[in-house]
Structure formats: structure tokens, C-alpha cells
Design a protein around this motif. Structure first.
Motif, PDB file in Angstrom:
ATOM      1  N   THR A  97       0.816  -1.216   0.000  1.00 22.21           N
ATOM      2  CA  THR A  97       0.000   0.000   0.000  1.00 22.21           C
ATOM      3  C   THR A  97       0.850   1.267   0.000  1.00 22.21           C
ATOM      4  O   THR A  97       0.308   2.368  -0.067  1.00 22.21           O
TER       5      THR A  97
ATOM      6  N   PRO B  43      -1.101   3.055  -3.097  1.00 20.56           N
ATOM      7  CA  PRO B  43      -2.014   3.428  -2.003  1.00 20.56           C
ATOM      8  C   PRO B  43      -3.474   3.169  -2.379  1.00 20.56           C
ATOM      9  O   PRO B  43      -3.845   3.193  -3.549  1.00 20.56           O
TER      10      PRO B  43
ATOM     11  N   ARG C 204      -8.225  -2.071  -0.380  1.00 22.02           N
ATOM     12  CA  ARG C 204      -8.181  -3.383  -1.010  1.00 22.02           C
ATOM     13  C   ARG C 204      -9.458  -4.154  -0.692  1.00 22.02           C
ATOM     14  O   ARG C 204      -9.933  -4.152   0.450  1.00 22.02           O
TER      15      ARG C 204
ATOM     16  N   ILE D 291      -2.221  -4.947   5.818  1.00 19.41           N
ATOM     17  CA  ILE D 291      -3.218  -4.191   5.042  1.00 19.41           C
ATOM     18  C   ILE D 291      -4.584  -4.172   5.718  1.00 19.41           C
ATOM     19  O   ILE D 291      -5.559  -3.692   5.139  1.00 19.41           O
TER      20      ILE D 291
ATOM     21  N   ASP E  90      -6.845  -1.239   5.575  1.00 23.16           N
ATOM     22  CA  ASP E  90      -7.242  -0.788   4.233  1.00 23.16           C
ATOM     23  C   ASP E  90      -8.209  -1.742   3.539  1.00 23.16           C
ATOM     24  O   ASP E  90      -8.494  -1.575   2.358  1.00 23.16           O
TER      25      ASP E  90
END
Length: 356
Positions: free
Chosen positions: A154, A158, A161, A205, A208
Motif C-alpha cells: 500500500t 495506495p 483493497r 493491510i 485498508d
């Protein structure tokens, strides 16, 4: 001998008398169900007079256990993942399917030799080879992701996900992204240290992640810009990119190959019609026909040569198949035995991880 002759004649010619007979088939919805309706359901009804009732679920393997144990089975045929087919069969929740009902290839090769290895099980017959891949929206990514490691990076790429809300596939992809070769993934995942390693990679991650549960969600998440990359079923991304002209791109590195198979729940109300439907829908022509609607590979060897263009009349389907040579460089074949043995414990661990 007379009984065998009658059965063979009926299944080879499908010369069934028109009747009020019906069969209820459960699948996954969206472009995938549409491909089955066009390639299987409509021709089956036209040739047999048997009505096909199409119903969908986020995961058709899930309702079977509850229906069978309650003695209230409403599904005649379900399209399920490999590990679910094996597990449900082992638990006595499915009808056995005699492979002798499956039609031979056009050149006379018996079905047992024409299907890809593993495609015929005691209680299941495969129709497609599909894969879990990741894809990205070209309009929302600066650069060109090429590896499963990029999905977890990321910093370089960026953005949010998308991941399926399940341990399966996520743990394998996490290990491949962490440098484990595809042919060593299950060896590593079969150890406590390997499981810890996979979850540690997912931790990188976790903040995200947007979770999805239905196959139609990843293309929509990508198109709407809610995520910049998402794992997905390869056929769903193909449909969004080609049929709907969305700016989506598949990355084949780290793909996880799997079968989907037809099963019949124990106590299905229309068992005979279900057997006829499976025999019809898994012949050489029907499997090739389905591949012209969605980019899932046919489970029969003899179907491959019949796969041609997409419905737009210009897109060659072969390069979009998960089994295309160029797409197999770092592919992992789902180990159904591993998931039959470890599904409960790893999903319990996964759910606990989610709740942290």
C-alpha cells in the motif's frame, strides 16, 4: 441389460416426453448464472420439456447441510466449490452420482477419461475451472501492478483493497505475497508458524480492507472507486471489463485455481431430473458453450477446441481463461483436502482476527 439400455438411450438423446417435471438449480448469481442459463438451462428445457428454476446464493454450498438435516430440501442441483463438495459428500449430505450417466466425448472417449483429473468425484461432477485473482481499476492506480506482492504494497500502490470475507484464498495469497513459492504454500500453511505468517501479512493491510461476500461485489467496488484493487472471481472481472467496458485489469500472478462442481443434496425432490440435468449440462458442447459467455475453463478436455469467441463476436476467449499457459506462471491449485481438514479451525481463527 434392458434397464441399462433404456437409461443410456434416454441420456444420449434426451428424448424425454414433455411433462410438468422441473428441477431447481442453485448457483452464484450475476454473469455466472447467466452463462449457465444460456448454455445449460434453456437448451435443457428445449430438449427435455423439464422446467429449470434458477435460484442464487452467495455460496450455494451453505444451505445444503441445514436443508438436509431439517428434512426440507428445496434444491435439486447446486453449483459448489470443490472443498464443499468433498466435505458435504463425506458427511452423507449428497447423493452419489454414477459417472456412467455422463455422456462420452464426441470421439467416443469415455467421460471418466475426458474430464480433467479430479473433476469427477463420488458425489460431484465439475463444470468449470475458475480462479481467484486480483484486479485493479486502471483509472485509479498510478502504475501497473504485476504481482501478488503489489496487492499487499500500500506504499507503492495506495488505496483500499477488497478481500473476500473468508480465510480461504486470503491465507494462500498472503503467503505468496510474503515470498512463499506456490508449490510450498500448503506445506507452510500446514504449520502453526505458517498460519501465523499468513495472518501477519494480512495485518499489514488490515486497515485498508473492504470485505466482500458475493461475487458481484468486487467489480462494483472497483468501478465505484471504493477500492483500487480487489480479489475476485476471474470471470466476474472479465464480464465487467469486456461486456460492461469497465477499466479493470486482471493480474494473474498468485491466482488460485479451483473447480466448481454440480452436486445433488440428499433427498432432493426431483432427483431423477437432477441427474438428467447434470448429464446434459456437462457434455462436451454445453461446457464449451458456457465458455463463450464467461471466462471459466471447461472441465472436459474435448471442450477446449470448441471454445471460440465471446458473445461480442470479436473477443478470443482462450487468453482470458485461467488455464491459459501465460496465466499459469505462478498459479496455485486449491488443495481441497487441506480445506476439508482445516476449514473450521482456520475460519474460527479468521473470525477472531477480524474481531480484534
Amino acid at each position: 441389460m434392458k434397464k441399462i439400455l433404456i437409461l443410456t438411450t434416454a441420456l444420449s438423446g434426451f428424448a424425454f416426453a414433455a411433462s410438468a417435471a422441473e428441477v431447481t438449480v442453485m448457483s452464484w448469481g450475476g454473469a455466472y448464472t447467466k452463462s449457465q442459463v444460456e448454455a445449460y438451462h434453456k437448451p435443457f428445457t428445449a430438449e427435455t420439456g423439464i422446467t429449470v428454476n434458477s435460484v442464487d446464493a452467495d455460496n450455494p454450498g451453505t444451505p445444503i447441510k441445514a436443508q438436509v438435516e431439517a428434512g426440507n430440501v428445496t434444491i435439486d442441483v447446486a453449483d459448489v466449490e470443490f472443498s464443499d463438495a468433498v466435505r458435504l459428500c463425506d458427511e452423507g449430505l449428497l447423493e452419489e452420482i454414477d459417472p456412467s450417466i455422463l455422456p462420452a466425448a464426441p470421439d467416443g472417449t469415455p467421460a471418466t477419461e475426458d474430464f480433467i483429473d479430479g473433476a469427477i468425484q463420488d458425489c460431484a461432477v465439475a463444470n468449470i475451472v475458475w480462479s481467484t485473482v486480483f484486479a485493479y481499476n486502471k483509472d485509479n492506480v498510478n502504475g501497473t501492478p504485476t504481482s501478488i506482492a503489489d496487492f499487499f504494497d500500500t506504499t507503492k500502490y495506495p488505496g483500499k483493497r477488497g478481500l473476500r470475507k473468508s480465510a480461504k484464498a486470503n491465507l494462500e495469497m498472503a503467503l505468496m505475497a510474503d515470498g512463499v513459492p506456490a508449490d510450498k504454500v500448503y506445506e507452510v500453511l500446514n504449520t502453526p508458524e505458517g498460519v501465523d505468517r499468513a495472518f501477519a501479512k494480512l495485518d499489514t493491510i488490515k486497515g485498508d480492507i473492504v470485505w466482500w461476500e458475493a461475487g458481484a461485489q468486487p467489480p462494483q467496488l472497483l468501478a465505484d472507486g471504493e477500492v483500487v484493487m480487489s480479489t475476485a472471481y476471474n470471470g466476474r472481472i472479465f464480464n465487467a471489463a469486456v461486456a460492461e467496458s469497465q477499466p479493470l485489469e486482471v493480474v494473474w500472478d498468485g491466482q488460485i485455481l479451483d473447480f466448481d462442481l454440480f452436486v445433488i443434496p440428499k433427498g432432493a425432490p426431483n432427483k431423477d431430473e437432477a441427474m438428467k440435468f447434470i448429464a446434459f449440462s456437462t457434455d462436451t458442447k454445453r461446457l464449451a458453450d458456457q465458455a463463450s459467455y464467461i471466462s471459466y475453463g471447461p472441465a472436459r478436455k474435448s471442450s477446449g477446441a470448441l471454445v471460440g469467441l465471446y458473445q461480442d463476436g470479436k473477443t478470443e476467449m482462450a487468453p482470458h481463461m485461467p488455464t491459459a499457459k501465460a496465466n499459469l506462471a505462478n498459479a496455485l491449485v486449491n488443495n481441497y483436502e487441506f480445506w476439508v481438514d482445516h476449514d473450521a479451525e482456520l475460519n474460527e481463527r479468521f473470525n477472531a482476527w477480524l474481531a480484534k
